[in-house]
Motif scaffolding. Sequence first.
Motif, PDB file in Angstrom:
ATOM      1  N   MET A   1       0.886  -1.167  -0.179  1.00 12.28           N
ATOM      2  CA  MET A   1      -0.186   0.076   0.058  1.00 12.28           C
ATOM      3  C   MET A   1       0.817   1.292   0.000  1.00 12.28           C
ATOM      4  SD  MET A   1      -3.692  -0.401   1.245  1.00 12.28           S
ATOM      5  CE  MET A   1      -3.985  -0.854   3.177  1.00 12.28           C
ATOM      6  N   THR A   2       0.382   2.336  -0.598  1.00  7.43           N
ATOM      7  CA  THR A   2       1.015   3.613  -0.506  1.00  7.43           C
ATOM      8  C   THR A   2       0.407   4.582   0.414  1.00  7.43           C
ATOM      9  OG1 THR A   2      -0.331   4.872  -2.199  1.00  7.43           O
ATOM     10  CG2 THR A   2       1.276   3.298  -3.359  1.00  7.43           C
ATOM     11  N   GLU A   3       1.017   5.459   0.595  1.00  7.57           N
ATOM     12  CA  GLU A   3       0.299   6.546   1.667  1.00  7.57           C
ATOM     13  C   GLU A   3      -1.100   6.791   1.260  1.00  7.57           C
ATOM     14  OE1 GLU A   3       3.811   8.650   2.267  1.00  7.57           O
ATOM     15  OE2 GLU A   3       3.463   7.965   4.245  1.00  7.57           O
ATOM     16  N   TYR A   4      -1.166   7.351   0.077  1.00  5.84           N
ATOM     17  CA  TYR A   4      -2.583   7.701  -0.395  1.00  5.84           C
ATOM     18  C   TYR A   4      -3.468   6.476  -0.353  1.00  5.84           C
ATOM     19  CZ  TYR A   4      -1.621  12.684  -1.510  1.00  5.84           C
ATOM     20  OH  TYR A   4      -1.419  13.849  -1.202  1.00  5.84           O
ATOM     21  N   GLU A   5      -2.825   5.202  -0.857  1.00  6.03           N
ATOM     22  CA  GLU A   5      -3.881   4.027  -1.139  1.00  6.03           C
ATOM     23  C   GLU A   5      -4.296   3.791   0.369  1.00  6.03           C
ATOM     24  OE1 GLU A   5      -1.795   0.931  -2.596  1.00  6.03           O
ATOM     25  OE2 GLU A   5      -3.415  -0.498  -2.695  1.00  6.03           O
ATOM     26  N   GLU A   6      -3.569   3.710   1.413  1.00  2.00           N
ATOM     27  CA  GLU A   6      -3.914   3.907   2.819  1.00  2.00           C
ATOM     28  C   GLU A   6      -5.128   4.434   3.246  1.00  2.00           C
ATOM     29  OE1 GLU A   6      -0.775   1.442   5.437  1.00  2.00           O
ATOM     30  OE2 GLU A   6      -1.080   3.622   5.848  1.00  2.00           O
ATOM     31  N   LYS A   7      -4.988   5.990   2.791  1.00  2.00           N
ATOM     32  CA  LYS A   7      -5.887   6.796   3.246  1.00  2.00           C
ATOM     33  C   LYS A   7      -7.278   6.916   2.365  1.00  2.00           C
ATOM     34  CE  LYS A   7      -5.376  11.445   1.830  1.00  2.00           C
ATOM     35  NZ  LYS A   7      -4.506  12.658   1.570  1.00  2.00           N
ATOM     36  N   PHE A   8      -7.108   6.542   1.226  1.00  2.00           N
ATOM     37  CA  PHE A   8      -8.419   6.506   0.464  1.00  2.00           C
ATOM     38  C   PHE A   8      -9.168   4.826   0.947  1.00  2.00           C
ATOM     39  CE2 PHE A   8      -6.234   9.132  -2.758  1.00  2.00           C
ATOM     40  CZ  PHE A   8      -6.867  10.421  -2.442  1.00  2.00           C
ATOM     41  N   SER A   9      -8.370   3.811   1.027  1.00  2.00           N
ATOM     42  CA  SER A   9      -9.201   2.795   1.197  1.00  2.00           C
ATOM     43  C   SER A   9      -9.773   2.681   2.662  1.00  2.00           C
ATOM     44  CB  SER A   9      -8.155   1.523   0.852  1.00  2.00           C
ATOM     45  OG  SER A   9      -7.118   1.783   1.814  1.00  2.00           O
ATOM     46  N   ARG A  10      -9.223   3.484   3.553  1.00  2.00           N
ATOM     47  CA  ARG A  10      -9.810   3.770   4.934  1.00  2.00           C
ATOM     48  C   ARG A  10     -10.954   4.326   4.811  1.00  2.00           C
ATOM     49  NH1 ARG A  10      -5.642   6.673   7.598  1.00  2.00           N
ATOM     50  NH2 ARG A  10      -4.075   5.433   7.345  1.00  2.00           N
ATOM     51  N   LYS A  11     -11.216   5.104   3.841  1.00  2.00           N
ATOM     52  CA  LYS A  11     -12.364   6.083   3.537  1.00  2.00           C
ATOM     53  C   LYS A  11     -13.448   5.028   2.732  1.00  2.00           C
ATOM     54  CE  LYS A  11     -10.664  10.350   3.303  1.00  2.00           C
ATOM     55  NZ  LYS A  11     -10.297  11.608   2.313  1.00  2.00           N
ATOM     56  N   GLY A  12     -13.010   3.818   2.477  1.00  3.52           N
ATOM     57  CA  GLY A  12     -13.848   2.908   1.953  1.00  3.52           C
ATOM     58  C   GLY A  12     -13.872   3.158   0.362  1.00  3.52           C
ATOM     59  N   MET A  13     -13.034   3.900  -0.241  1.00  4.19           N
ATOM     60  CA  MET A  13     -12.741   3.889  -1.672  1.00  4.19           C
ATOM     61  C   MET A  13     -12.151   2.414  -2.367  1.00  4.19           C
ATOM     62  SD  MET A  13     -11.966   8.079  -1.609  1.00  4.19           S
ATOM     63  CE  MET A  13     -12.045   8.413  -3.263  1.00  4.19           C
ATOM     64  N   ARG A  14     -12.715   2.599  -3.200  1.00  6.67           N
ATOM     65  CA  ARG A  14     -11.955   1.337  -4.124  1.00  6.67           C
ATOM     66  C   ARG A  14     -10.789   1.799  -5.016  1.00  6.67           C
ATOM     67  NH1 ARG A  14     -15.536  -1.062  -9.097  1.00  6.67           N
ATOM     68  NH2 ARG A  14     -17.305  -0.702  -7.948  1.00  6.67           N
ATOM     69  N   ILE A  15      -9.772   0.770  -5.231  1.00  4.83           N
ATOM     70  CA  ILE A  15      -8.509   1.053  -5.700  1.00  4.83           C
ATOM     71  C   ILE A  15      -8.476   0.265  -6.975  1.00  4.83           C
ATOM     72  CG2 ILE A  15      -5.971   0.897  -5.451  1.00  4.83           C
ATOM     73  CD1 ILE A  15      -7.477   2.562  -3.207  1.00  4.83           C
ATOM     74  N   TYR A  16      -8.096   1.107  -8.087  1.00  3.39           N
ATOM     75  CA  TYR A  16      -8.140   0.672  -9.363  1.00  3.39           C
ATOM     76  C   TYR A  16      -6.415   0.358  -9.860  1.00  3.39           C
ATOM     77  CZ  TYR A  16     -12.602   2.759  -9.943  1.00  3.39           C
ATOM     78  OH  TYR A  16     -14.023   3.099  -9.635  1.00  3.39           O
ATOM     79  N   ARG A  17      -6.212  -0.662 -10.394  1.00  5.53           N
ATOM     80  CA  ARG A  17      -4.706  -1.166 -10.758  1.00  5.53           C
ATOM     81  C   ARG A  17      -4.765  -1.741 -12.069  1.00  5.53           C
ATOM     82  NH1 ARG A  17      -1.556  -5.440 -10.950  1.00  5.53           N
ATOM     83  NH2 ARG A  17       0.614  -5.034 -10.146  1.00  5.53           N
ATOM     84  N   CYS A  18      -3.694  -1.362 -12.864  1.00  2.54           N
ATOM     85  CA  CYS A  18      -3.303  -2.141 -14.100  1.00  2.54           C
ATOM     86  C   CYS A  18      -1.878  -2.164 -14.393  1.00  2.54           C
ATOM     87  CB  CYS A  18      -4.100  -1.558 -15.241  1.00  2.54           C
ATOM     88  SG  CYS A  18      -3.497  -0.352 -15.826  1.00  2.54           S
ATOM     89  N   GLU A  19      -1.458  -3.066 -15.150  1.00  5.04           N
ATOM     90  CA  GLU A  19      -0.103  -3.192 -15.632  1.00  5.04           C
ATOM     91  C   GLU A  19      -0.153  -2.891 -17.352  1.00  5.04           C
ATOM     92  OE1 GLU A  19       1.280  -7.160 -14.614  1.00  5.04           O
ATOM     93  OE2 GLU A  19       0.644  -6.774 -12.486  1.00  5.04           O
ATOM     94  N   ALA A  20       0.700  -2.046 -17.755  1.00  2.00           N
ATOM     95  CA  ALA A  20       0.699  -1.739 -19.085  1.00  2.00           C
ATOM     96  C   ALA A  20       1.975  -1.959 -19.673  1.00  2.00           C
ATOM     97  CB  ALA A  20       0.090  -0.349 -19.436  1.00  2.00           C
ATOM     98  N   GLN A  21       2.078  -2.882 -20.503  1.00  5.41           N
ATOM     99  CA  GLN A  21       3.503  -3.222 -21.226  1.00  5.41           C
ATOM    100  C   GLN A  21       3.942  -2.593 -22.741  1.00  5.41           C
ATOM    101  OE1 GLN A  21       3.853  -7.488 -21.841  1.00  5.41           O
ATOM    102  NE2 GLN A  21       6.240  -7.298 -21.377  1.00  5.41           N
ATOM    103  N   PHE A  22       4.881  -2.075 -22.932  1.00  2.60           N
ATOM    104  CA  PHE A  22       5.314  -1.455 -24.089  1.00  2.60           C
ATOM    105  C   PHE A  22       5.769  -2.642 -24.882  1.00  2.60           C
ATOM    106  CE2 PHE A  22       6.539   2.145 -21.316  1.00  2.60           C
ATOM    107  CZ  PHE A  22       5.792   2.744 -22.140  1.00  2.60           C
TER     108      PHE A  22
END
Length: 212
Positions: free
Chosen positions: A190-211
Amino acid sequence: MRLRNKAGASEELLQHPTIIIQNAESRKGKWHDVFGNNNPIHIEVGTGKGKFLTGMSELHPDINYIGVEKYDSVIISALERIQEAGMPNFKLLNEDVINLTSYFEQGELDQVYINFTDPWPKNRHEKRRLTHERFLRMYEQVMKKNGEIHFKTDNQALFEYSLHSFSKYGMILNNVSLDLHKSDIEGNIMTEYEEKFSRKGMRIYRCEAQFR
Ligand SMILES: C[S@@+](CC[C@H](N)C(=O)[O-])C[C@H]1O[C@@H](n2cnc3c(N)ncnc32)[C@H](O)[C@@H]1O
């Protein structure tokens, strides 16, 4: 660039070898010498206070990490964190991402992390988003062939924009998650912001993009 002593950091801390604040251009093409090994190099652009890379460098001692952060006051907090944990495979670069190609040689990096970057919601600020085509071009230049960007955000609009930007650039999308913390993706730090936002119940989006 000189560090302001905003966070009350001592002169000793400001001179710490972990933080690259002067002659960063002279490190271009020599980052493996800076770390003293030939391990892969991953960077996080807009690293903030360094929580994510502190965790990553503890978990993966055979990877070198560089946090790129433009604000002096923020980077001092990151430095204090590294000092506490004492990691040889983590450095901080106190620079703006826009100048990335001045600090890294073509193909010098293996991976780029973009975590909770500022969304710049106004259309007229689109070019400032770190997933805009002009940044993708830079990441591609400094990364090895088929390098990957790992991207996380709480901002749905930025996520949709970025997926579009990655695929328009011709990148391959992998492990796309619309709710990271409920997904089966393992090893998330978790990043700092991820911890902050997920504590507020917000969902986290993630992806990997390859050149390609
Ligand atoms: C919203 S914070 C996220 C921090 C961290 N990645 C996290 O997830 O907790 C964004 C950070 O990116 C930095 N930043 C934004 N634009 C940047 C740029 N062009 N170059 C370097 N750092 C930048 C900001 O100073 C801030 O610390």
